[in-house]
Design an enzyme around this catalytic site. Sequence first.
Site, PDB file in Angstrom:
ATOM      1  CE  LYS A  48      -3.906  -2.081  -0.242  1.00  0.00           C
ATOM      2  NZ  LYS A  48      -4.762  -1.993  -1.423  1.00  0.00           N
TER       3      LYS A  48
HETATM    4  N1  PMP Z   1      -3.389  -8.195   1.345  1.00  0.00           N
HETATM    5  C1  PMP Z   1      -3.549  -7.257   2.272  1.00  0.00           C
HETATM    6  C2  PMP Z   1      -2.996  -7.486   3.631  1.00  0.00           C
HETATM    7  C3  PMP Z   1      -4.239  -6.065   1.992  1.00  0.00           C
HETATM    8  O1  PMP Z   1      -4.390  -5.127   2.934  1.00  0.00           O
HETATM    9  C4  PMP Z   1      -4.770  -5.903   0.695  1.00  0.00           C
HETATM   10  C5  PMP Z   1      -5.526  -4.642   0.373  1.00  0.00           C
HETATM   11  N2  PMP Z   1      -6.881  -4.664   0.683  1.00  0.00           N
HETATM   12  C6  PMP Z   1      -4.597  -6.920  -0.249  1.00  0.00           C
HETATM   13  C7  PMP Z   1      -3.893  -8.051   0.108  1.00  0.00           C
HETATM   14  C8  PMP Z   1      -5.160  -6.849  -1.642  1.00  0.00           C
HETATM   15  O2  PMP Z   1      -4.534  -5.882  -2.419  1.00  0.00           O
HETATM   16  P1  PMP Z   1      -5.391  -5.013  -3.424  1.00  0.00           P
HETATM   17  O3  PMP Z   1      -6.277  -4.140  -2.584  1.00  0.00           O
HETATM   18  O4  PMP Z   1      -4.417  -4.243  -4.218  1.00  0.00           O
HETATM   19  O5  PMP Z   1      -6.217  -5.950  -4.236  1.00  0.00           O
END
Ligand code: PMP
Length: 344
Positions: A48
Site C-alpha cells: 500500500k
Molecule cells: N493483502 C492485504 C494485507 C491487503 O491489505 C490488501 C488490500 N486490501 C490486499 C492483500 C489486496 O490488495 P489489493 O487491494 O491491491 O487488491
Amino acid sequence: MKEDLKVYDNVLQLIGNTPLVQINKITEELKGEYYAKVEAFNPGHSAKDRIALYIIEEAERKGILKPGNTIVETTSGNTGFSIAMVSIIKGYECILAVSSKASRDKIDMLRTMGAKVYVCPAHVSADDSRSYYQVARRIHEETKGSVYINQYFNELNMEAHYQTTGPEIWKQTDGEITHLVACSGTGGTISGTARYLKEQNPNVKIIGVDAYGSVLKKFHETREFDSEEIYPYRIEGLGKNLIPTATDFDVIDKFIKVTDEESAHTARKLAKTEGLLLGYTSGAAMQGILQLAEDGEFDEKSKVVVIFPDHGSRYMSKIYSDDWMNEQGFFDTQNEISVQKIEF
Ligand code: PMP
C-alpha cells in the site's frame, strides 16, 4: 549479500523496488520455479506504500495538493499506515475514518504516525451519516484542497501498480514469467501488475486469489453480483462484498478461492520453511499456489511469481498466536501444546 549501499534522502525513497525471492522448500514437490515479490520490504511494510505515494504525488502534479492540505481515507489497515507515513514526510494532515471494529493497537499505531483518527460505529449501513464512508466523504467535502484516496474506486490505485510493480516483476524475471498469482481486495495490485505484464506478453497467466465469503470469483465468471456468495470470513484485505472499480476483471484469467484455515496454516509454514514472517494474505496467496499446483496448473517450464502483500508483525495476535488459532478451531492444539510442555 546486498550491494546497494546508497544513502536515501528520506523514507519515501525506499518505496517500491522490492526484492523477488525464490521460494524453495514449501514448493519442493511442485513442478516449476516459484518467486515471491515480498512487499513487506516497503518501508511501511506493505504494497500500500506504492498507492499512497503514487496517488498523493499525482494530486501534487495536478496542483490539488499543497503542503498543509489534508488527505482523507477510510481504513485502519495497511493503506492508512502508508498514507500517514507519506503525509508526515510531505507535510500533509492525514485524517482516517475507521470502524469501531479496528483494534486499539491499530488506532494507536495510526495516531503514532501522526494521523487524526475518527472512530465511527461499525454496525451502521454504509449510507448512514455516522458510517466511516460518510464521515470520510463529509470531511473531504468540507475540507478545501483535500484529497480522498478512496482506494476501492480510484483508477490511480491500479495505475500505481501498472507503473511500478508490473515493470519491476518483468525486469526481475528477465521477461520469463509465465504466471502471476496475487490476492485481490481492491484489485489494484493484481490488475495494474497484470495489465503491464500482459502488454509485454499476453500469454502470462494471471490468477487472482479470493476468499470464501467474497463475491469476486463469481463476478469474474458471470459478471453478475451475487449477494448469496457473501458471508463472514477472517482473512483481512482479501476478497470483497462489493465490486471495486479499481479491479480490471478483463486482465485476470481466473480466480481461485482459499479458506481461512488453510491460509493461516500456510502463512505459518512460510515462516518455518522460508524464514519469511508475512501477513495472512501472503499465506492465502501461497495456499492458492498449492491448490493450483494440485489442479495441474504448472509444469516444469513454469516461472511463477506470487505477490506477498504485507509483513507478519501485524498478525501476531492472530494467525501467529496459538491461542487465536485454537479459538478458531484451526489446529490440533493438543499436539503443539503438549510438545511445548515437554520442552518446559
Ligand atoms: N493483502 C492485504 C494485507 C491487503 O491489505 C490488501 C488490500 N486490501 C490486499 C492483500 C489486496 O490488495 P489489493 O487491494 O491491491 O487488491
